[in-house]
Scaffold this motif. Sequence first.
Motif, PDB file in Angstrom:
ATOM      1  N   ASN A  94      31.267  24.201 -43.247  1.00 46.93           N
ATOM      2  CA  ASN A  94      31.422  25.639 -43.148  1.00 46.93           C
ATOM      3  C   ASN A  94      31.320  26.339 -44.491  1.00 46.93           C
ATOM      4  OD1 ASN A  94      31.721  25.950 -40.418  1.00 46.93           O
ATOM      5  ND2 ASN A  94      33.930  25.773 -40.456  1.00 46.93           N
ATOM      6  N   ASN A  95      30.748  27.508 -44.435  1.00 44.39           N
ATOM      7  CA  ASN A  95      30.870  28.412 -45.566  1.00 44.39           C
ATOM      8  C   ASN A  95      32.292  28.972 -45.555  1.00 44.39           C
ATOM      9  OD1 ASN A  95      27.912  28.999 -46.683  1.00 44.39           O
ATOM     10  ND2 ASN A  95      27.819  28.735 -44.481  1.00 44.39           N
ATOM     11  N   MET A  96      32.840  29.194 -46.739  1.00 42.85           N
ATOM     12  CA  MET A  96      34.187  29.732 -46.866  1.00 42.85           C
ATOM     13  C   MET A  96      34.146  30.987 -47.711  1.00 42.85           C
ATOM     14  SD  MET A  96      36.195  27.712 -45.230  1.00 42.85           S
ATOM     15  CE  MET A  96      37.676  28.521 -45.807  1.00 42.85           C
ATOM     16  N   GLY A  97      35.018  31.911 -47.377  1.00 45.05           N
ATOM     17  CA  GLY A  97      35.091  33.128 -48.164  1.00 45.05           C
ATOM     18  C   GLY A  97      36.522  33.501 -48.466  1.00 45.05           C
ATOM     19  N   TRP A  98      36.732  34.080 -49.638  1.00 40.75           N
ATOM     20  CA  TRP A  98      37.998  34.717 -49.982  1.00 40.75           C
ATOM     21  C   TRP A  98      37.769  36.229 -49.960  1.00 40.75           C
ATOM     22  CZ3 TRP A  98      42.850  33.109 -50.233  1.00 40.75           C
ATOM     23  CH2 TRP A  98      43.112  31.747 -50.446  1.00 40.75           C
ATOM     24  N   ALA A 123      27.106  31.486 -42.968  1.00 45.27           N
ATOM     25  CA  ALA A 123      26.886  32.351 -44.125  1.00 45.27           C
ATOM     26  C   ALA A 123      26.896  33.822 -43.718  1.00 45.27           C
ATOM     27  CB  ALA A 123      25.568  31.979 -44.797  1.00 45.27           C
ATOM     28  N   ARG A 124      26.293  34.126 -42.568  1.00 46.54           N
ATOM     29  CA  ARG A 124      26.258  35.514 -42.100  1.00 46.54           C
ATOM     30  C   ARG A 124      27.654  36.012 -41.752  1.00 46.54           C
ATOM     31  NH1 ARG A 124      21.869  37.197 -37.696  1.00 46.54           N
ATOM     32  NH2 ARG A 124      20.595  36.737 -39.534  1.00 46.54           N
ATOM     33  N   GLU A 125      28.443  35.163 -41.094  1.00 44.93           N
ATOM     34  CA  GLU A 125      29.809  35.572 -40.749  1.00 44.93           C
ATOM     35  C   GLU A 125      30.634  35.818 -42.002  1.00 44.93           C
ATOM     36  OE1 GLU A 125      30.703  32.159 -38.349  1.00 44.93           O
ATOM     37  OE2 GLU A 125      30.668  33.328 -36.484  1.00 44.93           O
ATOM     38  N   VAL A 126      30.512  34.939 -42.980  1.00 40.18           N
ATOM     39  CA  VAL A 126      31.275  35.108 -44.214  1.00 40.18           C
ATOM     40  C   VAL A 126      30.857  36.391 -44.920  1.00 40.18           C
ATOM     41  CG1 VAL A 126      31.652  34.166 -46.524  1.00 40.18           C
ATOM     42  CG2 VAL A 126      31.789  32.673 -44.539  1.00 40.18           C
ATOM     43  N   ALA A 127      29.562  36.653 -44.978  1.00 38.88           N
ATOM     44  CA  ALA A 127      29.077  37.853 -45.662  1.00 38.88           C
ATOM     45  C   ALA A 127      29.538  39.127 -44.966  1.00 38.88           C
ATOM     46  CB  ALA A 127      27.555  37.817 -45.757  1.00 38.88           C
ATOM     47  N   SER A 128      29.629  39.100 -43.648  1.00 34.09           N
ATOM     48  CA  SER A 128      29.965  40.307 -42.883  1.00 34.09           C
ATOM     49  C   SER A 128      31.440  40.397 -42.545  1.00 34.09           C
ATOM     50  CB  SER A 128      29.160  40.352 -41.590  1.00 34.09           C
ATOM     51  OG  SER A 128      29.534  39.291 -40.731  1.00 34.09           O
ATOM     52  N   ALA A 129      32.183  39.344 -42.839  1.00 30.41           N
ATOM     53  CA  ALA A 129      33.616  39.289 -42.498  1.00 30.41           C
ATOM     54  C   ALA A 129      33.839  39.495 -41.006  1.00 30.41           C
ATOM     55  CB  ALA A 129      34.414  40.304 -43.303  1.00 30.41           C
ATOM     56  N   ASN A 130      32.880  39.038 -40.207  1.00 28.32           N
ATOM     57  CA  ASN A 130      32.955  39.234 -38.763  1.00 28.32           C
ATOM     58  C   ASN A 130      33.652  38.039 -38.126  1.00 28.32           C
ATOM     59  OD1 ASN A 130      32.592  40.134 -36.162  1.00 28.32           O
ATOM     60  ND2 ASN A 130      30.454  39.482 -36.041  1.00 28.32           N
ATOM     61  N   PHE A 131      34.979  38.062 -38.130  1.00 26.58           N
ATOM     62  CA  PHE A 131      35.775  36.973 -37.580  1.00 26.58           C
ATOM     63  C   PHE A 131      36.789  37.521 -36.586  1.00 26.58           C
ATOM     64  CE2 PHE A 131      34.157  33.785 -40.322  1.00 26.58           C
ATOM     65  CZ  PHE A 131      34.016  34.341 -41.581  1.00 26.58           C
ATOM     66  N   PRO A 132      37.022  36.816 -35.490  1.00 25.90           N
ATOM     67  CA  PRO A 132      38.047  37.266 -34.533  1.00 25.90           C
ATOM     68  C   PRO A 132      39.462  36.929 -34.980  1.00 25.90           C
ATOM     69  CG  PRO A 132      37.040  35.248 -33.750  1.00 25.90           C
ATOM     70  CD  PRO A 132      36.284  35.643 -34.990  1.00 25.90           C
ATOM     71  N   THR A 133      39.574  35.976 -35.891  1.00 20.74           N
ATOM     72  CA  THR A 133      40.887  35.489 -36.291  1.00 20.74           C
ATOM     73  C   THR A 133      41.026  35.503 -37.799  1.00 20.74           C
ATOM     74  OG1 THR A 133      40.952  34.013 -34.369  1.00 20.74           O
ATOM     75  CG2 THR A 133      42.510  33.567 -36.140  1.00 20.74           C
ATOM     76  N   ALA A 141      29.519  27.756 -50.167  1.00 21.50           N
ATOM     77  CA  ALA A 141      28.824  27.134 -49.053  1.00 21.50           C
ATOM     78  C   ALA A 141      29.286  25.688 -48.881  1.00 21.50           C
ATOM     79  CB  ALA A 141      27.323  27.180 -49.304  1.00 21.50           C
ATOM     80  N   GLY A 142      28.916  25.107 -47.741  1.00 22.41           N
ATOM     81  CA  GLY A 142      29.269  23.717 -47.503  1.00 22.41           C
ATOM     82  C   GLY A 142      28.729  22.787 -48.567  1.00 22.41           C
ATOM     83  N   GLY A 143      27.564  23.149 -49.118  1.00 18.31           N
ATOM     84  CA  GLY A 143      26.952  22.340 -50.163  1.00 18.31           C
ATOM     85  C   GLY A 143      27.490  22.624 -51.552  1.00 18.31           C
ATOM     86  N   GLY A 144      28.346  23.654 -51.672  1.00 15.00           N
ATOM     87  CA  GLY A 144      28.998  23.917 -52.948  1.00 15.00           C
ATOM     88  C   GLY A 144      28.487  25.108 -53.734  1.00 15.00           C
ATOM     89  N   SER A 145      27.402  25.733 -53.283  1.00 15.08           N
ATOM     90  CA  SER A 145      26.920  26.900 -54.024  1.00 15.08           C
ATOM     91  C   SER A 145      27.922  28.038 -53.868  1.00 15.08           C
ATOM     92  CB  SER A 145      25.541  27.321 -53.535  1.00 15.08           C
ATOM     93  OG  SER A 145      25.578  27.642 -52.169  1.00 15.08           O
ATOM     94  N   VAL A 146      28.068  28.826 -54.913  1.00 15.74           N
ATOM     95  CA  VAL A 146      29.100  29.861 -54.930  1.00 15.74           C
ATOM     96  C   VAL A 146      28.496  31.226 -55.230  1.00 15.74           C
ATOM     97  CG1 VAL A 146      30.890  28.225 -55.618  1.00 15.74           C
ATOM     98  CG2 VAL A 146      29.631  29.503 -57.372  1.00 15.74           C
ATOM     99  N   SER A 147      29.227  32.264 -54.842  1.00 17.22           N
ATOM    100  CA  SER A 147      28.845  33.628 -55.174  1.00 17.22           C
ATOM    101  C   SER A 147      30.111  34.446 -55.334  1.00 17.22           C
ATOM    102  CB  SER A 147      27.942  34.231 -54.090  1.00 17.22           C
ATOM    103  OG  SER A 147      28.617  34.272 -52.849  1.00 17.22           O
ATOM    104  N   TYR A 148      30.005  35.523 -56.112  1.00 15.87           N
ATOM    105  CA  TYR A 148      31.155  36.365 -56.424  1.00 15.87           C
ATOM    106  C   TYR A 148      30.768  37.829 -56.362  1.00 15.87           C
ATOM    107  CZ  TYR A 148      32.945  31.989 -58.325  1.00 15.87           C
ATOM    108  OH  TYR A 148      33.346  30.683 -58.469  1.00 15.87           O
TER     109      TYR A 148
END
Length: 121
Positions: A32-36, A100-110, A52-59
Amino acid sequence: QVQLVESGGGLVQSGGSLRLSCVVSGTIFRINNMGWYRQAPGKQRELVAAIAGGGSVSYSDSVRGRFTISRDNAKNTVYLQMNSLKPEDTAVYYCNAGSAREVASANFPTWGQGTQVTVSS
């Protein structure tokens, strides 16, 4: 169902550091991609760092060079090392996991309960 437990927040003086942790369960963490994210009073929730799952990061521009996101797949945990904190970093910090799209859009139900970070001047 994904469960997220954030911790590590607190009160710190300007210029100080904190390390946030987020333990994730209910999903295949390692792919999974992870976001703070953070949400200050009266403002929208914003993505500050992603990995990202592979370790690439963005800020986001506001934290680049001061914050570092990392992950430990063996512990299903994502971290946010925050250095050179500023009063404008004051917010409730959340994490989440998904595509990646969900993390970028913060579109989460929980969402988890978040952890409060307060930076005094």
